[in-house]
Design an enzyme around this catalytic site. Structure first.
Site, PDB file in Angstrom:
ATOM      1  N   CYS A  56      45.106  45.958  -4.616  1.00 32.29           N
ATOM      2  CA  CYS A  56      44.763  46.185  -6.128  1.00 32.29           C
ATOM      3  C   CYS A  56      45.355  44.984  -6.885  1.00 32.29           C
ATOM      4  O   CYS A  56      46.472  44.665  -6.704  1.00 32.29           O
ATOM      5  CB  CYS A  56      45.833  47.552  -6.420  1.00 32.29           C
ATOM      6  SG  CYS A  56      45.886  47.718  -8.223  1.00 32.29           S
ATOM      7  N   THR A 123      48.284  56.076  -9.428  1.00 36.49           N
ATOM      8  CA  THR A 123      47.832  54.597  -9.499  1.00 36.49           C
ATOM      9  C   THR A 123      49.127  53.756  -8.901  1.00 36.49           C
ATOM     10  O   THR A 123      50.390  54.165  -8.691  1.00 36.49           O
ATOM     11  CB  THR A 123      47.681  53.956 -11.003  1.00 36.49           C
ATOM     12  OG1 THR A 123      48.880  54.357 -11.616  1.00 36.49           O
ATOM     13  CG2 THR A 123      46.690  54.794 -11.704  1.00 36.49           C
ATOM     14  N   TYR A 187      35.457  44.990 -14.215  1.00 39.29           N
ATOM     15  CA  TYR A 187      35.230  46.587 -13.903  1.00 39.29           C
ATOM     16  C   TYR A 187      34.399  46.949 -15.022  1.00 39.29           C
ATOM     17  O   TYR A 187      33.516  47.973 -14.700  1.00 39.29           O
ATOM     18  CB  TYR A 187      36.566  47.505 -14.147  1.00 39.29           C
ATOM     19  CG  TYR A 187      37.286  46.872 -13.033  1.00 39.29           C
ATOM     20  CD1 TYR A 187      37.459  47.616 -11.587  1.00 39.29           C
ATOM     21  CD2 TYR A 187      38.476  46.040 -12.888  1.00 39.29           C
ATOM     22  CE1 TYR A 187      38.328  47.316 -10.754  1.00 39.29           C
ATOM     23  CE2 TYR A 187      39.169  45.651 -12.098  1.00 39.29           C
ATOM     24  CZ  TYR A 187      39.172  46.260 -10.859  1.00 39.29           C
ATOM     25  OH  TYR A 187      40.077  45.880  -9.853  1.00 39.29           O
TER      26      TYR A 187
END
Length: 352
Positions: A56, A123, A187
């Site tokens: 990530c 997350t 993204y």
């Protein structure tokens, strides 16, 4: 029209919605760990655990800052596996599939201990209180700033000031611009649900990268001769660009390797202690190509590209340089337990 998504690791099951644009939910748990403990969580060594994933980019920032500031002895770290299901990140890299300190199989468990039936995405990065196993915060933007300002008692000698007072306004402005145009821009390009939305975000992304290419033609780092929080926030996006975003997210005008300033800047940072030695290219590719099944339904993970050229010489030392700032020094090598698998990186590092 837009679809409300959260972080790309938010277990919603689908990331692309036909006819829509990608809109990231930026609402995170705002609790802070501070010197005065105003939010109920005082700075305290050996109490908190940073849960991250090397896959990530948002978590990658916290791993880097923890290393640069020498906080390994005060804030422990757990690493989730590179993939997850719709429910949560899991600890499949650990023996028995359980996080060795927190004793949980899913990060979701720590969120639910703090907020039962937490409604948003589970997350990383997340900081968990080891006393009760509950998540404290997942606010990735604030976590790194607080590591620099609130944890000074436990920082190593020679820790750099990544957020110097006289540059904060400019750093904040640049970071906000990069967040929307580049960090999240990849993204918005990759998760676009229509040709129109894709083309709009594609052009905005490349306009921003062109601006950075020009900015880096006159200075070694984003703010000048020294590394700052801005470089920490840009690096994780750039290092994932050619292996993932270029193809997987269709951000394919060109590779970063064809942009001399950005590419040499990336090589420079990658070869700087605390940056490249946090990168696991295999985890990165596994995450994006396996989890994003609406983009890559076969879940085939590409073998390329060859990233060994990221270790070739760069030309960035032609600029004025004070890499670590006044009084700052390079960090120690990573802890032996935190060394990235050599098979997953062109770096060959020895842990301490």
């Amino acid at each position: 029209m837009s679809t409300q998504e959260t972080n790309e690791h938010d277990q919603k099951g689908s990331y692309v919605h036909k006819g829509t644009s990608f809109d990231r939910d930026m609402n995170y748990i705002p609790t802070r760990i501070t010197k005065d403990g105003e939010d109920g969580y005082p700075v305290e060594a050996d109490r908190y655990r940073l849960v991250a994933s090397r896959a990530c980019p948002w978590a990658n920032r916290t791993i880097i800052v923890r290393r640069l500031l020498g906080l390994e002895g005060a804030i422990s770290m757990g690493i989730a596996g590179p993939t997850h299901d719709k429910r949560s990140w899991t600890f499949d890299l650990d023996e028995g599939g359980k996080e060795p300190v927190l004793g949980i199989e899913r990060l979701q468990e720590a969120y639910f201990k703090r907020i039962p039936d937490y409604p948003r995405g589970i997350t990383v990065p997340a900081i968990v209180d080891t006393r009760d196993g509950a998540v404290v915060t997942n606010d990735f933007g604030q976590i790194t700033l607080d590591m620099g300002s609130q944890w000074t008692e436990f920082q190593r000698e020679g820790a750099p000031d990544l957020y110097p007072e006289h540059l904060r306004a400019e750093i904040d402005e640049l970071n906000d611009w990069m967040l929307h145009r580049i960090n999240n821009g990849v993204y918005k390009t990759g998760f676009a649900g229509s040709q129109e939305a894709y083309e709009k975000e594609y052009h905005l992304l490349w306009e921003a990268l062109d601006e950075l290419e020009e900015r880096l033609s006159t200075r070694r780092y984003l703010m000048g001769p020294s590394i700052t929080e801005a470089d920490v926030r840009l690096f994780p996006t750039l290092v994932r660009f050619d292996p993932v975003y270029h193809g997987h997210f269709k951000a394919n005008r060109q590779t970063l390797a064809t942009m001399p300033n950005l590419w040499n800047y990336l090589k420079d940072l990658f070869q700087t202690p605390g940056f490249g030695d946090t990168i696991d290219f295999q985890h990165i590719k596994e995450h994006y190509y396996v989890v994003h099944t609406d983009i890559n339904p076969t879940q085939i993970v590409p073998l390329g590209p060859d990233m060994s050229h990221i270790m070739e010489p760069h030309d960035r030392d032609r600029f004025e340089t004070d890499t670590w700032g006044p009084g700052g020094t390079a960090p120690e090598p990573p802890l032996a337990s935190e060394v990235v698998d050599p098979a997953h990186t062109p770096l060959h590092v020895t842990g301490r």
